[in-house]
Design a protein around this motif. Structure first.
Motif, short mmCIF file in Angstrom:
data_model
loop_
_atom_site.label_atom_id
_atom_site.label_comp_id
_atom_site.label_asym_id
_atom_site.label_seq_id
_atom_site.Cartn_x
_atom_site.Cartn_y
_atom_site.Cartn_z
N VAL A 65 0.84 -1.19 0.00
CA VAL A 65 0.00 0.00 0.00
C VAL A 65 0.88 1.25 0.00
O VAL A 65 1.93 1.27 0.66
CB VAL A 65 -0.92 0.04 1.25
N ALA A 89 -3.72 -7.87 10.02
CA ALA A 89 -4.48 -7.28 8.93
C ALA A 89 -4.97 -5.89 9.31
O ALA A 89 -5.39 -5.64 10.45
CB ALA A 89 -5.66 -8.18 8.57
N ALA A 90 -4.88 -4.96 8.36
CA ALA A 90 -5.30 -3.59 8.61
C ALA A 90 -5.87 -3.01 7.31
O ALA A 90 -5.85 -3.66 6.27
CB ALA A 90 -4.13 -2.75 9.11
N GLU A 91 -6.38 -1.80 7.43
CA GLU A 91 -6.95 -1.13 6.26
C GLU A 91 -6.59 0.34 6.30
O GLU A 91 -6.61 0.96 7.36
CB GLU A 91 -8.47 -1.30 6.27
N GLU A 145 -7.59 3.86 4.35
CA GLU A 145 -8.45 4.53 3.38
C GLU A 145 -9.17 3.53 2.47
O GLU A 145 -9.30 3.73 1.26
CB GLU A 145 -7.63 5.51 2.53
N GLY A 146 -9.62 2.44 3.07
CA GLY A 146 -10.35 1.43 2.31
C GLY A 146 -9.47 0.44 1.57
O GLY A 146 -9.99 -0.49 0.95
N VAL A 147 -8.14 0.61 1.63
CA VAL A 147 -7.23 -0.30 0.93
C VAL A 147 -6.73 -1.34 1.93
O VAL A 147 -6.14 -0.99 2.96
CB VAL A 147 -6.04 0.46 0.33
N PRO A 148 -6.94 -2.63 1.67
CA PRO A 148 -6.54 -3.65 2.64
C PRO A 148 -5.03 -3.86 2.67
O PRO A 148 -4.34 -3.73 1.66
CB PRO A 148 -7.25 -4.90 2.13
N CYS A 149 -4.54 -4.17 3.85
CA CYS A 149 -3.12 -4.49 4.05
C CYS A 149 -3.07 -5.79 4.84
O CYS A 149 -3.51 -5.85 5.99
CB CYS A 149 -2.43 -3.36 4.81
N ARG A 150 -2.55 -6.83 4.23
CA ARG A 150 -2.53 -8.14 4.87
C ARG A 150 -1.38 -8.24 5.88
O ARG A 150 -0.42 -7.46 5.83
CB ARG A 150 -2.41 -9.23 3.81
#
Length: 399
Positions: free
Chosen positions: A40, A294-296, A298-303
């Motif tokens: 991201v 796991a996080a997010e 601005e709506g973009v996922p981050c594994r």
């Protein structure tokens, strides 16, 4: 986002143009191509600040390297960095930061003003003398020497050793670039780390037998292990002047390209000039974090385990935060930036860096009102993490 575009010649030469295109697409987006190592990119001002202060996002610590590069402990440069507070979080970071931070409190930094002023004028005398033979390298003869000299005094590093330090600091800095961990760069960085470790190990031993009023003596009396102590001395010394070196070099070119603003600069408005310099061309353009869980953004996922590019240079030009962000305006009504970071890893030396700029720039142009570049600025691509000039030949014309 295609990171390859930023890493290519066009992106390295003119990153603001790349940043402007990003802002038209929101505040964060996924990075194209998992092979690039980042999931991201976040570049909106508010979003970037949120990531930097959010405890869910960590430095690229030992756990991250264990996951992505299990052989990393073969490299002494990586071990030194991971043993320092700069690549740890939580209690391991906070305790060391508190110890070192005592040297850089607002009161102590304010008390350094006379020493910074004296060092500035000593180096201006040096520039004057050297420039009588023609162009002189501003980076090597002033931008490096001023902040490194101030940091040397604070830590207890002998001034006569500063020339020895510079190539070793540059070698370690090279591997911090997004694509800098090449085999050749790692070999150089490992050699530099070994030499710096030996140097500070000897200096710590000397200060234990003959303590002084400096940071090395104070830390040597704590319960830090020798490994922690030396790693934090190396990284604190390096970080304590590298960003200021680039602030001075970048700031000088901004003023030389804008004669009216240069003439208007004085001690009374130097603070606003320095604030705008670090916003407009931050010495550190990109920070990197990762998400252990796991996080997010601005709506973009981050594994879990994926890395995040926090694009400080882009955030500082976010049109949602700054009016006319691509204009250099020391009088702007919306000052401020993320150039010294945000949250628990906010730069300990930010106040000292600002002080050095506020003293140096007015003094520089008072001494050399007709200071000029000896040649047009190079359009060669520059680094993105630590962005600045390697050399900057100038012509000095004193009063």
């Amino acid at each position: 986002m295609d990171l390859k575009v930023l890493l290519a010649e066009e992106g390295r030469t003119d990153p603001p143009a790349f940043y402007a295109r990003l802002h038209r697409a929101g505040a964060a987006q996924a990075v194209d191509g998992a092979e690039q190592g980042f999931a991201v990119a976040v570049y909106g001002f508010e979003a970037a600040g949120q990531v930097l202060k959010d405890s869910r996002f960590h430095q690229l610590d030992a756990a991250y390297l264990d996951l992505h590069n299990p052989q990393w402990r073969r490299h002494q440069a990586l071990e030194v960095l991971r043993d320092s507070m700069f690549f740890t979080d939580g209690p391991a970071h906070d305790g060391v930061r508190q110890l070192i931070g005592r040297t850089f409190t607002a009161r102590r930094v304010a008390a350094m003003a006379d020493a910074v002023t004296a060092s500035t004028h000593r180096l201006l005398d040096r520039l004057d003398e050297l420039s009588r033979g023609g162009p002189v390298d501003f980076m090597g003869e002033f931008a490096y020497l001023l902040p490194s000299s101030v940091m040397a005094d604070a830590l207890g590093v002998p001034q006569e050793d500063l020339a020895w330090f510079r190539p070793r600091v540059l070698a370690i800095g090279a591997i911090l670039e997004l694509d800098g961990a090449t085999w050749k760069n790692m070999v150089r960085a490992n050699t530099a780390a070994r030499e710096l470790t030996a140097y500070f190990t000897d200096l710590v031993a000397l200060r234990r037998s003959d303590p002084r009023d400096d940071l090395i003596s104070h830390l040597a009396a704590t319960d830090l292990s020798d490994r922690q102590l030396v790693a934090n001395l190396i990284t604190t010394f390096n970080a304590g002047f590298v960003t200021t070196t680039h602030l001075l070099g970048n700031g000088l070119t901004m003023l030389l390209e804008r004669p009216a603003l240069r003439v208007a600069l004085d001690q009374g408005n130097a603070t606003s000039y320095v604030e705008e310099m670090v916003r407009f061309e931050p010495p550190v353009q990109i920070l990197v974090r990762y998400a252990p869980e796991a996080a997010e953004i601005e709506g973009v996922p981050c594994r879990p385990g994926e890395a995040v590019l926090v694009m400080i240079g882009a955030a500082n030009r976010d049109p949602r935060r700054f009016t006319d962000p691509d204009a250099f305006d020391p009088a702007r009504p919306d000052p401020g930036s993320l150039s010294f970071g945000f949250g628990p890893h906010y730069c300990l030396g930010a106040a000292l860096s600002r002080l050095e700029g506020e003293i140096a720039f007015p003094a520089l142009f008072e001494r050399f009102p007709d200071l000029a570049l000896a040649a047009p600025l190079s359009r060669q691509p520059k680094p993105l993490i630590l962005r600045g000039h390697d050399t900057l030949p100038v012509l000095c014309h004193g009063r």
